[in-house]
Design a protein around this motif. Structure first.
Motif, short mmCIF file in Angstrom:
data_model
loop_
_atom_site.label_atom_id
_atom_site.label_comp_id
_atom_site.label_asym_id
_atom_site.label_seq_id
_atom_site.Cartn_x
_atom_site.Cartn_y
_atom_site.Cartn_z
N ASN A 1 0.86 -1.18 0.00
CA ASN A 1 0.00 0.00 0.00
C ASN A 1 0.90 1.23 0.00
O ASN A 1 1.66 1.45 0.96
N PHE A 2 0.85 1.98 -1.06
CA PHE A 2 1.61 3.23 -1.16
C PHE A 2 0.85 4.03 -2.22
O PHE A 2 1.18 3.98 -3.40
N TYR A 3 -0.18 4.73 -1.75
CA TYR A 3 -1.14 5.33 -2.67
C TYR A 3 -0.54 6.39 -3.57
O TYR A 3 -1.06 6.68 -4.64
N GLU A 4 0.59 6.95 -3.16
CA GLU A 4 1.26 7.91 -4.04
C GLU A 4 1.67 7.24 -5.34
O GLU A 4 1.84 7.89 -6.37
N LEU A 5 1.89 5.92 -5.29
CA LEU A 5 2.32 5.18 -6.47
C LEU A 5 1.19 4.34 -7.06
O LEU A 5 1.43 3.49 -7.92
N GLY A 6 -0.04 4.59 -6.62
CA GLY A 6 -1.19 3.85 -7.15
C GLY A 6 -1.90 3.08 -6.07
O GLY A 6 -1.31 2.72 -5.05
N THR A 7 -3.19 2.80 -6.29
CA THR A 7 -4.00 2.18 -5.24
C THR A 7 -4.05 0.66 -5.32
O THR A 7 -4.50 0.00 -4.40
N ASN B 1 5.43 1.01 -10.24
CA ASN B 1 5.72 2.44 -10.42
C ASN B 1 6.86 2.94 -9.55
O ASN B 1 7.07 4.15 -9.42
N ALA B 2 7.59 2.00 -8.95
CA ALA B 2 8.59 2.37 -7.93
C ALA B 2 9.57 3.43 -8.41
O ALA B 2 9.96 4.32 -7.65
N ASP B 3 9.94 3.36 -9.68
CA ASP B 3 10.95 4.30 -10.19
C ASP B 3 10.46 5.75 -10.19
O ASP B 3 11.25 6.68 -10.35
N MET B 4 9.15 5.94 -10.06
CA MET B 4 8.62 7.32 -10.09
C MET B 4 8.92 8.08 -8.80
O MET B 4 8.79 9.30 -8.75
N LEU B 5 9.25 7.36 -7.75
CA LEU B 5 9.62 8.04 -6.50
C LEU B 5 11.07 8.46 -6.59
O LEU B 5 11.96 7.61 -6.70
N ARG B 6 11.31 9.77 -6.55
CA ARG B 6 12.69 10.28 -6.64
C ARG B 6 13.23 10.45 -5.23
O ARG B 6 12.72 11.27 -4.47
N THR B 7 14.26 9.71 -4.89
CA THR B 7 14.76 9.75 -3.51
C THR B 7 16.10 10.47 -3.37
O THR B 7 16.67 10.50 -2.29
N GLY C 1 -0.20 9.12 -7.92
CA GLY C 1 -1.32 9.11 -6.96
C GLY C 1 -1.63 10.50 -6.43
O GLY C 1 -2.79 10.82 -6.12
N GLN C 2 -0.60 11.35 -6.33
CA GLN C 2 -0.81 12.69 -5.77
C GLN C 2 -1.47 13.64 -6.76
O GLN C 2 -1.76 14.78 -6.42
N ARG C 3 -1.71 13.16 -7.97
CA ARG C 3 -2.46 13.99 -8.92
C ARG C 3 -3.95 13.67 -8.86
O ARG C 3 -4.72 14.22 -9.62
N ARG C 4 -4.32 12.76 -7.95
CA ARG C 4 -5.73 12.41 -7.78
C ARG C 4 -6.12 12.62 -6.31
O ARG C 4 -5.31 12.36 -5.41
N PRO C 5 -7.34 13.08 -6.07
CA PRO C 5 -7.72 13.41 -4.68
C PRO C 5 -8.12 12.19 -3.86
O PRO C 5 -9.16 12.18 -3.19
N VAL C 6 -7.31 11.15 -3.91
CA VAL C 6 -7.65 9.92 -3.17
C VAL C 6 -7.54 10.16 -1.67
O VAL C 6 -8.35 9.69 -0.87
N GLN D 1 -5.80 13.33 1.27
CA GLN D 1 -5.27 14.69 1.33
C GLN D 1 -3.75 14.58 1.32
O GLN D 1 -3.16 13.94 2.21
N TRP D 2 -3.12 15.16 0.32
CA TRP D 2 -1.66 15.06 0.20
C TRP D 2 -0.97 16.27 0.80
O TRP D 2 -1.53 17.37 0.71
N PRO D 3 0.21 16.16 1.34
CA PRO D 3 0.97 14.94 1.50
C PRO D 3 0.35 14.03 2.57
O PRO D 3 -0.33 14.52 3.48
N TYR D 4 0.61 12.73 2.44
CA TYR D 4 0.21 11.75 3.45
C TYR D 4 0.80 12.16 4.79
O TYR D 4 1.97 12.53 4.88
N THR D 5 -0.04 12.14 5.83
CA THR D 5 0.45 12.53 7.15
C THR D 5 0.08 11.44 8.16
O THR D 5 -0.89 10.70 7.97
N GLU D 6 0.85 11.36 9.21
CA GLU D 6 0.53 10.46 10.32
C GLU D 6 0.98 11.11 11.61
O GLU D 6 1.68 12.13 11.59
N GLY D 7 0.58 10.51 12.73
CA GLY D 7 0.97 11.08 14.01
C GLY D 7 0.96 10.04 15.11
O GLY D 7 0.28 9.00 15.01
#
Ligand code: MTE
Length: 313
Positions: A77-83, A91-97, A178-183, A185-191
Protein backbone atom coordinates in the motif's frame (compact mmCIF):
# COMPACT_ATOMS: atom_id res chain seq x y z
CA UNK A 1 -7.03 1.26 1.28
CA UNK A 2 -10.65 0.34 1.46
CA UNK A 3 -11.98 3.06 -0.76
CA UNK A 4 -12.31 0.60 -3.56
CA UNK A 5 -13.56 -2.81 -2.59
CA UNK A 6 -12.49 -5.64 -4.82
CA UNK A 7 -11.30 -9.17 -4.45
CA UNK A 8 -7.54 -9.19 -4.62
CA UNK A 9 -5.93 -11.64 -6.94
CA UNK A 10 -2.59 -13.08 -5.88
CA UNK A 11 0.34 -11.58 -7.80
CA UNK A 12 1.15 -13.86 -10.71
CA UNK A 13 4.54 -15.53 -10.68
CA UNK A 14 5.43 -13.57 -13.81
CA UNK A 15 4.78 -10.30 -11.95
CA UNK A 16 7.27 -11.15 -9.25
CA UNK A 17 10.86 -10.19 -9.85
CA UNK A 18 13.20 -12.71 -8.28
CA UNK A 19 15.21 -11.07 -5.52
CA UNK A 20 18.59 -11.66 -7.19
CA UNK A 21 17.37 -10.08 -10.45
CA UNK A 22 15.92 -7.15 -8.55
CA UNK A 23 19.16 -6.60 -6.62
CA UNK A 24 21.34 -6.95 -9.70
CA UNK A 25 19.19 -4.44 -11.56
CA UNK A 26 19.26 -2.02 -8.67
CA UNK A 27 23.02 -2.28 -8.19
CA UNK A 28 23.43 -1.67 -11.90
CA UNK A 29 21.27 1.46 -11.58
CA UNK A 30 23.20 2.55 -8.54
CA UNK A 31 26.45 2.20 -10.42
CA UNK A 32 25.05 4.37 -13.19
CA UNK A 33 23.98 7.02 -10.72
CA UNK A 34 27.38 6.98 -9.08
CA UNK A 35 29.08 7.64 -12.36
CA UNK A 36 26.61 10.38 -13.19
CA UNK A 37 26.45 12.13 -9.85
CA UNK A 38 29.88 11.34 -8.50
CA UNK A 39 28.47 10.02 -5.26
CA UNK A 40 25.97 7.58 -3.80
CA UNK A 41 23.78 8.09 -0.76
CA UNK A 42 26.90 8.53 1.41
CA UNK A 43 25.36 7.62 4.77
CA UNK A 44 23.93 4.39 3.50
CA UNK A 45 26.93 3.52 1.39
CA UNK A 46 29.16 3.88 4.44
CA UNK A 47 26.85 1.52 6.24
CA UNK A 48 26.84 -1.01 3.43
CA UNK A 49 28.97 -4.09 3.21
CA UNK A 50 28.80 -5.95 -0.09
CA UNK A 51 25.22 -5.86 -1.25
CA UNK A 52 23.67 -5.11 2.08
CA UNK A 53 23.42 -2.77 5.04
CA UNK A 54 25.62 -3.20 8.07
CA UNK A 55 23.44 -3.97 11.07
CA UNK A 56 23.29 -5.97 14.27
CA UNK A 57 20.38 -8.02 15.58
CA UNK A 58 18.03 -5.86 17.67
CA UNK A 59 15.56 -6.62 20.46
CA UNK A 60 11.86 -7.48 20.10
CA UNK A 61 12.31 -9.62 16.97
CA UNK A 62 9.81 -12.41 16.45
CA UNK A 63 11.07 -15.83 15.40
CA UNK A 64 7.97 -16.48 13.29
CA UNK A 65 8.66 -17.33 9.65
CA UNK A 66 9.45 -14.25 7.59
CA UNK A 67 7.20 -13.29 4.69
CA UNK A 68 9.17 -13.85 1.47
CA UNK A 69 10.97 -10.84 -0.05
CA UNK A 70 8.85 -11.15 -3.19
CA UNK A 71 5.60 -10.66 -1.26
CA UNK A 72 7.00 -7.90 0.97
CA UNK A 73 8.09 -5.93 -2.09
CA UNK A 74 5.22 -6.56 -4.53
CA UNK A 75 2.14 -6.50 -2.30
CA UNK A 76 2.13 -2.92 -1.02
CA UNK A 77 0.00 0.00 0.00
CA UNK A 78 1.61 3.23 -1.16
CA UNK A 79 -1.14 5.33 -2.67
CA UNK A 80 1.26 7.91 -4.04
CA UNK A 81 2.32 5.18 -6.47
CA UNK A 82 -1.19 3.85 -7.15
CA UNK A 83 -4.00 2.18 -5.24
CA UNK A 84 -3.56 -1.38 -6.54
CA UNK A 85 -1.37 -3.74 -4.54
CA UNK A 86 1.08 -4.25 -7.40
CA UNK A 87 1.11 -0.56 -8.48
CA UNK A 88 3.82 0.56 -6.01
CA UNK A 89 6.38 -2.00 -7.24
CA UNK A 90 5.47 -1.34 -10.86
CA UNK A 91 5.72 2.44 -10.42
CA UNK A 92 8.59 2.37 -7.93
CA UNK A 93 10.95 4.30 -10.19
CA UNK A 94 8.62 7.32 -10.09
CA UNK A 95 9.62 8.04 -6.50
CA UNK A 96 12.69 10.28 -6.64
CA UNK A 97 14.76 9.75 -3.51
CA UNK A 98 17.85 11.76 -4.39
CA UNK A 99 18.48 14.33 -3.09
CA UNK A 100 16.50 13.76 0.12
CA UNK A 101 16.33 15.86 3.24
CA UNK A 102 14.48 15.49 6.51
CA UNK A 103 13.19 18.41 8.57
CA UNK A 104 12.80 18.07 12.33
CA UNK A 105 10.87 21.00 13.75
CA UNK A 106 8.05 22.18 16.01
CA UNK A 107 8.11 22.21 19.79
CA UNK A 108 11.78 21.40 20.30
CA UNK A 109 14.95 23.24 21.29
CA UNK A 110 17.09 21.72 18.55
CA UNK A 111 15.26 21.75 15.21
CA UNK A 112 17.10 21.13 11.96
CA UNK A 113 17.03 20.33 8.27
CA UNK A 114 19.30 17.45 7.44
CA UNK A 115 20.54 15.93 4.23
CA UNK A 116 19.59 12.26 4.46
CA UNK A 117 23.17 11.14 5.00
CA UNK A 118 23.60 13.57 7.92
CA UNK A 119 20.28 12.51 9.37
CA UNK A 120 21.34 8.85 9.32
CA UNK A 121 25.00 9.22 10.27
CA UNK A 122 24.65 9.17 14.09
CA UNK A 123 22.64 5.95 14.12
CA UNK A 124 23.79 2.37 14.11
CA UNK A 125 21.39 0.04 12.39
CA UNK A 126 19.58 -2.92 13.91
CA UNK A 127 17.41 -5.63 12.48
CA UNK A 128 13.93 -5.85 13.96
CA UNK A 129 11.72 -8.67 12.72
CA UNK A 130 8.22 -7.35 13.32
CA UNK A 131 4.70 -8.39 12.45
CA UNK A 132 2.81 -5.87 10.30
CA UNK A 133 -1.01 -6.13 10.46
CA UNK A 134 -2.94 -4.16 7.87
CA UNK A 135 -6.42 -2.88 8.68
CA UNK A 136 -7.57 -4.67 5.52
CA UNK A 137 -7.08 -8.02 7.27
CA UNK A 138 -3.76 -9.31 5.98
CA UNK A 139 -0.43 -9.50 7.77
CA UNK A 140 3.26 -10.10 7.14
CA UNK A 141 6.45 -10.69 9.14
CA UNK A 142 9.14 -8.32 7.92
CA UNK A 143 12.84 -8.10 8.83
CA UNK A 144 13.27 -4.32 8.99
CA UNK A 145 16.62 -2.57 9.35
CA UNK A 146 16.52 0.73 11.19
CA UNK A 147 16.95 2.52 14.49
CA UNK A 148 14.72 3.74 17.28
CA UNK A 149 12.82 6.95 16.56
CA UNK A 150 13.45 8.06 20.15
CA UNK A 151 17.12 8.74 19.21
CA UNK A 152 15.98 11.42 16.75
CA UNK A 153 13.46 12.87 19.17
CA UNK A 154 15.93 13.06 22.07
CA UNK A 155 18.40 14.85 19.82
CA UNK A 156 15.68 17.37 18.93
CA UNK A 157 15.13 18.12 22.63
CA UNK A 158 11.33 18.34 22.83
CA UNK A 159 10.02 21.23 24.91
CA UNK A 160 7.81 20.58 27.92
CA UNK A 161 4.72 21.34 25.87
CA UNK A 162 5.42 18.73 23.14
CA UNK A 163 2.88 15.92 23.41
CA UNK A 164 2.65 14.50 19.89
CA UNK A 165 4.83 13.80 16.87
CA UNK A 166 3.57 14.47 13.34
CA UNK A 167 5.07 12.91 10.20
CA UNK A 168 4.83 13.93 6.57
CA UNK A 169 5.57 12.08 3.33
CA UNK A 170 7.22 13.75 0.33
CA UNK A 171 4.88 15.90 -1.80
CA UNK A 172 5.84 15.54 -5.45
CA UNK A 173 2.72 15.40 -7.65
CA UNK A 174 4.78 15.90 -10.79
CA UNK A 175 6.37 12.51 -10.33
CA UNK A 176 3.98 10.66 -8.04
CA UNK A 177 0.87 9.73 -10.03
CA UNK A 178 -1.32 9.11 -6.96
CA UNK A 179 -0.81 12.69 -5.77
CA UNK A 180 -2.46 13.99 -8.92
CA UNK A 181 -5.73 12.41 -7.78
CA UNK A 182 -7.72 13.41 -4.68
CA UNK A 183 -7.65 9.92 -3.17
CA UNK A 184 -6.28 11.26 0.11
CA UNK A 185 -5.27 14.69 1.33
CA UNK A 186 -1.66 15.06 0.20
CA UNK A 187 0.97 14.94 1.50
CA UNK A 188 0.21 11.75 3.45
CA UNK A 189 0.45 12.53 7.15
CA UNK A 190 0.53 10.46 10.32
CA UNK A 191 0.97 11.08 14.01
CA UNK A 192 1.79 9.46 17.32
CA UNK A 193 1.51 10.52 20.92
CA UNK A 194 4.97 11.44 22.20
CA UNK A 195 5.19 8.42 24.52
CA UNK A 196 4.26 6.10 21.63
CA UNK A 197 6.91 7.73 19.48
CA UNK A 198 9.52 7.38 22.24
CA UNK A 199 8.72 3.68 22.78
CA UNK A 200 11.69 1.45 21.87
CA UNK A 201 9.50 -0.66 19.55
CA UNK A 202 8.93 2.36 17.30
CA UNK A 203 11.59 2.54 14.63
CA UNK A 204 12.57 4.46 11.55
CA UNK A 205 13.42 1.86 8.93
CA UNK A 206 15.93 2.37 6.13
CA UNK A 207 16.04 -1.24 4.96
CA UNK A 208 14.49 -4.67 4.89
CA UNK A 209 15.97 -8.11 4.42
CA UNK A 210 19.35 -6.45 4.98
CA UNK A 211 18.99 -4.24 1.89
CA UNK A 212 18.13 -0.58 1.47
CA UNK A 213 14.38 -0.06 1.41
CA UNK A 214 12.91 -0.57 -2.03
CA UNK A 215 10.98 2.53 -3.11
CA UNK A 216 7.65 0.72 -2.86
CA UNK A 217 8.30 0.05 0.82
CA UNK A 218 8.90 3.71 1.62
CA UNK A 219 12.47 4.59 0.68
CA UNK A 220 14.56 6.13 1.92
CA UNK A 221 13.04 6.38 5.40
CA UNK A 222 9.75 5.14 6.85
CA UNK A 223 8.14 4.67 10.21
CA UNK A 224 7.36 1.22 11.63
CA UNK A 225 4.99 0.96 14.62
CA UNK A 226 4.29 -2.75 14.95
CA UNK A 227 1.36 -2.66 17.39
CA UNK A 228 -0.70 -0.36 15.16
CA UNK A 229 -2.43 -1.01 11.86
CA UNK A 230 -0.05 -0.73 8.94
CA UNK A 231 -1.30 2.63 7.72
CA UNK A 232 0.31 4.30 10.76
CA UNK A 233 3.71 3.29 9.35
CA UNK A 234 4.13 6.29 7.06
CA UNK A 235 6.54 5.96 4.16
CA UNK A 236 9.13 8.23 2.54
CA UNK A 237 9.25 10.73 5.40
CA UNK A 238 10.46 14.30 4.83
CA UNK A 239 9.26 15.99 8.02
CA UNK A 240 9.03 15.06 11.70
CA UNK A 241 7.32 17.70 13.84
CA UNK A 242 7.02 17.87 17.61
CA UNK A 243 3.47 19.07 18.26
CA UNK A 244 1.45 20.33 21.18
CA UNK A 245 -1.91 19.22 19.75
CA UNK A 246 -3.00 15.94 18.20
CA UNK A 247 -1.99 16.25 14.54
CA UNK A 248 -4.30 15.48 11.62
CA UNK A 249 -3.63 12.14 9.93
CA UNK A 250 -4.36 11.21 6.31
CA UNK A 251 -6.76 8.31 6.92
CA UNK A 252 -8.52 9.96 9.83
CA UNK A 253 -9.12 13.06 7.71
CA UNK A 254 -10.37 10.92 4.86
CA UNK A 255 -12.77 8.65 6.82
CA UNK A 256 -12.86 9.64 10.51
CA UNK A 257 -15.48 7.05 11.45
CA UNK A 258 -13.31 4.24 10.03
CA UNK A 259 -9.77 5.25 11.04
CA UNK A 260 -9.10 6.75 14.45
CA UNK A 261 -5.98 8.54 15.61
CA UNK A 262 -4.73 5.64 17.74
CA UNK A 263 -5.35 2.78 15.30
CA UNK A 264 -4.03 0.15 17.69
CA UNK A 265 -4.52 -3.37 16.40
CA UNK A 266 -7.62 -4.39 18.35
CA UNK A 267 -9.69 -7.46 17.43
CA UNK A 268 -12.49 -6.18 19.70
CA UNK A 269 -13.11 -3.08 17.62
CA UNK A 270 -14.55 -3.96 14.23
CA UNK A 271 -13.94 -1.70 11.30
CA UNK A 272 -17.40 -0.30 10.41
CA UNK A 273 -17.45 -2.46 7.29
CA UNK A 274 -15.78 -5.69 8.51
CA UNK A 275 -14.51 -7.57 11.54
CA UNK A 276 -10.92 -7.30 12.78
CA UNK A 277 -11.04 -10.65 14.64
CA UNK A 278 -8.90 -12.56 12.16
CA UNK A 279 -6.19 -11.96 9.60
CA UNK A 280 -4.54 -13.80 6.74
CA UNK A 281 -0.78 -14.02 6.92
CA UNK A 282 0.39 -13.49 3.36
CA UNK A 283 1.50 -16.88 2.04
CA UNK A 284 -0.85 -18.81 4.30
CA UNK A 285 -4.30 -20.10 3.44
CA UNK A 286 -6.08 -20.33 6.76
CA UNK A 287 -6.92 -17.14 8.64
CA UNK A 288 -5.48 -16.76 12.13
CA UNK A 289 -6.85 -14.88 15.13
CA UNK A 290 -5.65 -11.32 15.44
CA UNK A 291 -3.95 -10.55 18.72
CA UNK A 292 -4.51 -7.42 20.77
CA UNK A 293 -1.80 -4.86 19.96
CA UNK A 294 -0.70 -7.27 17.22
CA UNK A 295 0.90 -9.45 19.93
CA UNK A 296 2.99 -6.61 21.42
CA UNK A 297 0.69 -6.10 24.45
CA UNK A 298 3.39 -6.96 27.03
CA UNK A 299 5.44 -4.09 25.69
CA UNK A 300 2.81 -1.43 25.01
CA UNK A 301 -0.45 -2.08 26.91
CA UNK A 302 0.72 0.24 29.73
CA UNK A 303 0.70 3.19 27.34
CA UNK A 304 -3.09 2.95 27.21
CA UNK A 305 -3.89 2.19 30.87
CA UNK A 306 -7.21 3.79 31.77
CA UNK A 307 -8.13 4.65 28.17
CA UNK A 308 -11.30 3.33 26.57
CA UNK A 309 -9.84 1.77 23.44
CA UNK A 310 -13.28 1.34 21.87
CA UNK A 311 -13.70 5.10 22.00
CA UNK A 312 -10.08 5.85 21.14
CA UNK A 313 -9.86 3.38 18.27
N1 MTE B 1 2.66 5.79 3.58
C1 MTE B 1 2.37 6.59 2.55
N2 MTE B 1 3.08 7.72 2.38
N3 MTE B 1 1.38 6.31 1.66
C2 MTE B 1 0.60 5.20 1.81
O1 MTE B 1 -0.31 4.99 0.99
N4 MTE B 1 0.13 3.19 3.13
C3 MTE B 1 0.11 2.67 4.50
C4 MTE B 1 1.53 2.62 5.09
N5 MTE B 1 2.27 3.83 4.80
C5 MTE B 1 0.87 4.32 2.91
C6 MTE B 1 1.94 4.65 3.77
C7 MTE B 1 -0.51 1.36 4.60
S1 MTE B 1 -2.19 1.33 4.38
C8 MTE B 1 0.19 0.23 4.89
S2 MTE B 1 -0.63 -1.23 5.18
C9 MTE B 1 1.66 0.23 4.94
O2 MTE B 1 2.21 1.48 4.56
C10 MTE B 1 2.18 -0.84 4.00
O3 MTE B 1 3.57 -0.93 4.08
P1 MTE B 1 4.33 -1.96 3.12
O4 MTE B 1 3.88 -1.69 1.72
O5 MTE B 1 5.79 -1.74 3.32
O6 MTE B 1 3.88 -3.33 3.57
Amino acid sequence: MLIRRHVRSEPRASEITPREVYLARRDFMRGGLALGAGLLLPGLVQARSGNGLNFSPGPFSTDEPKTPWEDVTTYNNFYELGTGKSDPSRNADMLRTEPWSVVVDGACANPGRYALEDFLKPHSLEERIYRLRCVEGWSMVIPWVGFELNQVLKHAEPTGSARYVAFETILDPENLPGQRRPVLQWPYTEGLRLDEAMHPLTILAVGLYGEELPNQNGAPLRLVVPWKYGFKSIKSIVRITLAEEEPPTAWNQSQPNEYGFYSNVNPDVAHPRWSQRTERRIGEFRRRRTEMFNGYGDEVADLYAGMDLKKHF
